[in-house]
Design an enzyme around this catalytic site. Structure first.
Site, mmCIF file in Angstrom:
data_model
loop_
_atom_site.group_PDB
_atom_site.id
_atom_site.type_symbol
_atom_site.label_atom_id
_atom_site.label_comp_id
_atom_site.label_asym_id
_atom_site.label_seq_id
_atom_site.Cartn_x
_atom_site.Cartn_y
_atom_site.Cartn_z
ATOM 1 N N HIS A 176 -100.079 -99.684 16.902
ATOM 2 C CA HIS A 176 -98.713 -99.820 17.416
ATOM 3 C C HIS A 176 -98.086 -98.431 17.434
ATOM 4 O O HIS A 176 -97.027 -98.191 16.866
ATOM 5 C CB HIS A 176 -97.908 -100.814 16.574
ATOM 6 C CG HIS A 176 -97.212 -101.832 17.413
ATOM 7 N ND1 HIS A 176 -96.007 -102.376 17.109
ATOM 8 C CD2 HIS A 176 -97.570 -102.400 18.598
ATOM 9 C CE1 HIS A 176 -95.655 -103.249 18.045
ATOM 10 N NE2 HIS A 176 -96.585 -103.275 18.953
ATOM 11 N N HIS A 221 -103.857 -101.140 28.253
ATOM 12 C CA HIS A 221 -103.734 -101.851 26.985
ATOM 13 C C HIS A 221 -104.429 -103.207 27.040
ATOM 14 O O HIS A 221 -105.080 -103.616 26.089
ATOM 15 C CB HIS A 221 -102.249 -102.025 26.664
ATOM 16 C CG HIS A 221 -101.980 -102.455 25.260
ATOM 17 N ND1 HIS A 221 -101.937 -101.584 24.207
ATOM 18 C CD2 HIS A 221 -101.745 -103.673 24.739
ATOM 19 C CE1 HIS A 221 -101.680 -102.239 23.102
ATOM 20 N NE2 HIS A 221 -101.566 -103.523 23.396
#
Lengths: 734, 221
Positions: free
Chosen positions: A97, A51
């Site tokens: 998300h 990430h």
């Protein structure tokens, strides 16, 4: 010396739990020159997670076009910045998300909106628009209604409260997302070019200031979670999902913008994924300086928090900034006025190291150079997707009217009214077009110009042929901007894929990026910001199945004069309807093939980038000259669906008057690219302009009446409207 | 004409209201901070804008109603100064006791943002003289807690005294008797859930809200 006495020993199990491979942990030891303590291990863990480090994608992202005269700041900062004239800039980015939203849809989606808003106002922009790109699984999946309701309520709950209009987006349904939905949020803001703020810390001795909400134990290890596949225990990961407070975010926006109006700030960075760790490391690394933080000074929501917890917390609505010397009191007064925390928690140093003190001891001492330079970078093996065979047995339509009703009612084409009615699309008073058209349009406050914005991607095309699919996502975004009359300027993206450790998935990534890159160059739409979300696979549904490759595109364009803006709605009866662009009846991967014939086969339509460019310029010229009354791009469902959407938007029917067709279904529902529908009261002029420009133009028919009809079909608008509204209404009421 | 728009933490239609009052009323308009204990002198209009004051925590409008500035607003209202509360502003006015009743969660549970068709019930208030009684006007709504409620006695009194200013033609949120906006006994305080400041210029998609501000200017100038 770093205090390690009280900390647990670093066992191989702890190393594995932090997501390190053996090689990666060896690099940690090399970077540090010794064994890390828990705080240091945690920091390496999040900074080297997929990430934060983009370790699987970085090599390929570098190949994307990111420059152009319109670009003020490309990828690498919190968001991309482009020139919109008059000394103003648009600042925007899209971010995923996904994993949190599957576990806890309301908070996952809400904090996704909160995070992307912060990326934009961190740079000095007032956010003026939110968009979102959502992919859900099959509507009959047992969790899906709960997920859709939660995600939509979460996006609305956050955006409505902060007072940023949610003006557009897209929603698709496909069983490939059953175990791993996608929630991609985009924010667009406007700033003055001389008031743009960056993240590079500088000035040894300058104060590092923490503002916003307090730090709690929520969201610890969120970035690490977002970097692995879902396992059976995904429900147990609920505590790693952050909880949003849009009220605090609203105060933070106003307080930051108020401080930004002064010249007190040296650098500013929001605390997003990996919270205090990534914000402090990025600020110091970008500035080539060191940083020293006193963890005792961090505002804390709970008692007894360890340095490890504080550094890895993903509590929301927090910012870190470096202030000019002596400006602390002035800044503090602003944050106190807005009832927010303000604390000097450290200072900029010249050591090139990140040093953390807690309870009088040094609990972390990491050289920042190696933390960045030794971060893993992988050239993962990738296998190109085999191009699909040409479609055999192209079907015929038995009943065009029935097929049209099927398409208008299918989940991917059904009216999204149920969704967008839950979003405040008007706050700010500048919204000129919201969801339902080709692109959202928001006036730049106090001016006569406007930003046009769209999100696009056709994942089924990307799955069948990643390169063509990647190209098509950019081309469709370009088309949607041109359709409202806007000049396309630049692109952000949110690259959602499965596990990069699977060579086939890696092949999808490489293919999509190649197609996107080619299209961005040809259409002069550089990529100025973005986000990568990998490991979108789920074992929870028993498959280990990956999502469709979904490189979601967010694009921004400029309307120089908002008076010259096109919308999709038919305006008057008796106007001529034209199609710009040639349709060869491409049926492969079309919604008609899937929804009416149950087949997901064939190659996606080819994109001719030169045609896209020329047709886009022609449409913009028509809009600017006021020669067209309505414009709509032709996309999912083909020409007849596009025409029906125009009819429904205007409450005016249409009569198609076309020559005999060999395969009417293919012609009317084929998804050939590069096409638009327009209406006009001045057919002669349009025809002449097209001839002069060498544009293929086809007269389709005339607006008017209460039906959409042609040879062999005639369907009442009321029936079409009911079909179009039925899906969400019935699903949500059931 | 001199006007003030009150800002609370979490107000988010404050700028929109400011623009509408400035442009459609042509008023000399200023913001007033919720922590102020005094209002500027000589005000002809006080506007309480929409938004999520204090995040709608506790109850929509409950905390804002106890802000220092609201005591000054209550006093000004008693002196007859026109007070316009829109959306969250309406909620604040009910919580402050300037208007009767309460705004509950929408009957459909979800937040709702759409155009609402209203009927002008009373065209004889400082806010509604730009309309005729029975006019149908389109004004957007955007709220989660817009479901107006009051007991029957209160409602009968409101109706009897002509204090229902606007009624939903298509009841979007379940409000009792379709009530969209009411005025106080003196007729100088109007609370309404729909947003007239979002229907001022053609860009908004409709201009039916403009008359509300324009007639204020005529009445108060």
């Amino acid at each position: 010396m770093t205090d390690t006495a009280a900390a647990p020993a670093i066992t191989p199990q702890i190393v594995a739990e932090h997501g390190f491979s053996e090689d990666e942990y060896a690099n940690v030891l090399k970077a540090l020159g010794r064994e890390p303590n828990m705080v240091e291990l945690g920091i390496f863990s999040v900074m080297w997670s997929e990430h934060c480090s983009y370790k699987s994608s970085r090599l390929h992202l570098k190949k994307l076009p990111t420059e152009g005269p319109q670009v003020i700041c490309g990828p690498g900062e919190n968001a991309g910045v482009i020139d919109i004239g008059d000394g103003q800039a648009a600042i925007f980015k899209m971010e995923s998300h996904n994993h949190p939203s599957y576990i806890e849809p309301y908070q996952g989606a809400a904090t996704g909106v909160g995070g992307i808003l912060r990326d934009v106002f961190t740079m000095g922009a007032r956010p003026v628009a939110n968009l979102n790109a959502l992919r859900f699984g099959s509507p009959d999946h047992r969790r899906m209604k709960h997920l859709v309701k939660g995600v939509v309520a979460g996006i609305g709950g956050y955006g409505n409260c902060v007072g940023v209009p949610t003006v557009g987006g897209e929603t698709n349904f496909h069983p490939a997302y059953d175990g791993n939905i996608l929630v991609n949020a985009m924010t667009v803001g406007v700033a003055d070019q001389d008031k743009i703020f960056y993240s590079a810390a500088s000035g040894v001795g300058n104060s590092i200031v923490y503002v916003g909400a307090k730090t709690g134990r929520d969201g610890i290890h969120g970035a690490t979670m977002a970097s692995t596949e879902f396992a059976e225990d995904s429900e147990e990961k609920r505590p790693t999902v952050q909880v949003g407070d849009p009220f605090t975010e609203k105060l933070l926006i106003e307080a930051c913008l108020e401080l930004m109006a002064t010249d007190a700030i040296v650098a500013i960075q929001d605390m997003g994924a990996a919270g205090l760790t990534s914000s402090s490391v990025e600020m110091a690394s970008n500035g080539g300086v060191g940083i020293r933080l006193n963890m005792d000074a961090v505002p804390q929501r709970e008692t007894g928090m360890s340095a490890y917890e504080m550094m890895l917390s993903e509590s929301q609505e927090r910012m870190l900034m470096v202030l000019k010397p002596g400006r602390e009191a002035e800044a503090e007064a602003i944050f106190r006025k807005w009832e927010l925390d303000f604390a000097v928690i450290g200072e900029v140093t010249d050591t090139g190291r990140m040093v953390l003190d807690h309870h009088g001891k040094t609990v972390c001492d990491i050289p920042l150079g190696p933390l960045a330079d030794d971060a893993p970078l992988y050239d993962r093996p990738h296998v190109p997707t085999q191009p699909p065979e040409e479609l055999h047995n192209v079907p015929m339509s038995k009943d065009i009217g029935a097929d049209l009703l099927t398409l208008m009612a299918c989940p991917d084409l059904a009216s999204r009214r149920w969704i967008w009615q839950q979003y405040d699309s008007q706050v700010g008073g500048d919204t000129a077009q919201r969801s339902g058209g080709d692109a959202a349009v928001v006036r730049v406050h106090g001016t006569g110009k406007a930003l046009a914005m769209t999100t696009d991607c056709t994942p089924r095309y990307c799955f069948a042929d990643p390169e063509e699919g990647g190209k098509q996502a950019i081309a469709e975004a370009h088309r949607n901007l041109c359709a409202v009359g806007a000049r396309p300027l630049a692109v952000t993206n949110c690259l959602n894929f499965g596990s990069p450790q699977n060579p086939k998935i890696m092949g999808q990534i490489v293919g999509c990026l190649k197609g996107m890159s080619d299209a961005c160059i040809a259409l002069d739409m550089p990529i100025v910001s973005g986000n990568v979300s990998l490991y979108n696979e789920s074992k929870a549904t028993g498959g280990g199945s990956a999502i469709l490759p979904t490189p979601a595109i967010g694009a921004v364009g400029l309307l120089d004069n908002i008076e010259h803006m096109a919308t999709i709605a038919f305006k008057e009866a008796g106007e001529a309807i034209f199609m710009i662009g040639y349709g060869a009846g491409h049926v492969g991967q079309s919604l008609w093939l899937r929804e009416c014939h149950g087949r997901e086969e064939g190659p996606p339509p080819k994109v001719d980038l030169d045609v896209e460019l020329r047709h886009g310029a022609f449409v913009r010229a028509l809009v600017a000259a006021g020669k067209v009354s309505a414009v709509h791009d032709i996309a999912d469902g083909g020409a007849l669906v596009a025409l029906t959407e125009m009819a429904l938007a205007g409450g005016i029917g249409a009569r198609l008057d076309m020559p005999q067709l060999d395969n009417p279904g293919a012609a009317l529902f084929g998804e050939d690219q590069g096409r638009y529908l327009i209406t006009t009261s001045d057919a002669a002029t349009i025809t002449q302009m097209a001839e002069e420009a060498g544009i293929f133009l086809l007269a389709l028919g005339t607006t008017g009446g209460e039906t959409v009809g042609g040879t062999g079909f005639d369907v009442a608008l009321e029936t079409l409207k009911d079909a179009n509204e039925r899906f969400f209404r019935d699903w949500m009421d059931s | 004409m001199k006007a003030a728009v009150v800002q609370f933490p979490g107000s988010n239609c404050d700028r929109d209201m400011f623009v509408a009052v400035r442009d459609a009323c042509g008023a000399d308009t200023q913001f007033v901070w919720h922590g102020d204990t005094d209002l500027p002198g000589g005000l002809d209009l006080i506007a309480i804008p929409g938004g999520f004051s204090y995040g709608d925590y506790l109850r929509s409008g409950a905390m804002a109603a106890r802000s220092p500035v609201m005591q000054a607003v209550v006093k000004a209202a008693a002196r007859g100064v026109p007070v316009l509360g829109v959306c969250n502003g309406f909620q604040i006015l009910t919580e402050a006791g300037l208007l009767p009743g309460a705004l509950m969660r929408n009957s459909g549970i979800d937040f709702i943002c759409r155009d609402a068709l209203l009927t002008v019930e009373n065209a004889d208030t400082p806010f509604t003289r730009g309309y005729a009684a029975g006019d149908r006007i389109t004004i957007p709504v955007a709220h989660h807690d817009g479901n107006y409620f009051a007991d029957d006695d209160t409602l009968d009194r409101l109706e009897g005294e002509g204090r229902v200013a606007f009624r939903y033609t298509d009841n979007v949120n379940g409000s009792v008797r379709g009530i969209a906006g009411i005025v106080n006994e003196g007729g100088n305080v109007l609370g309404m859930m729909p947003h007239p400041e979002r229907a001022i210029v053609p860009l908004h998609g409709g201009t039916d809200g403009r008359a509300l501000f324009a007639c204020l200017a005529r009445t108060l100038a």
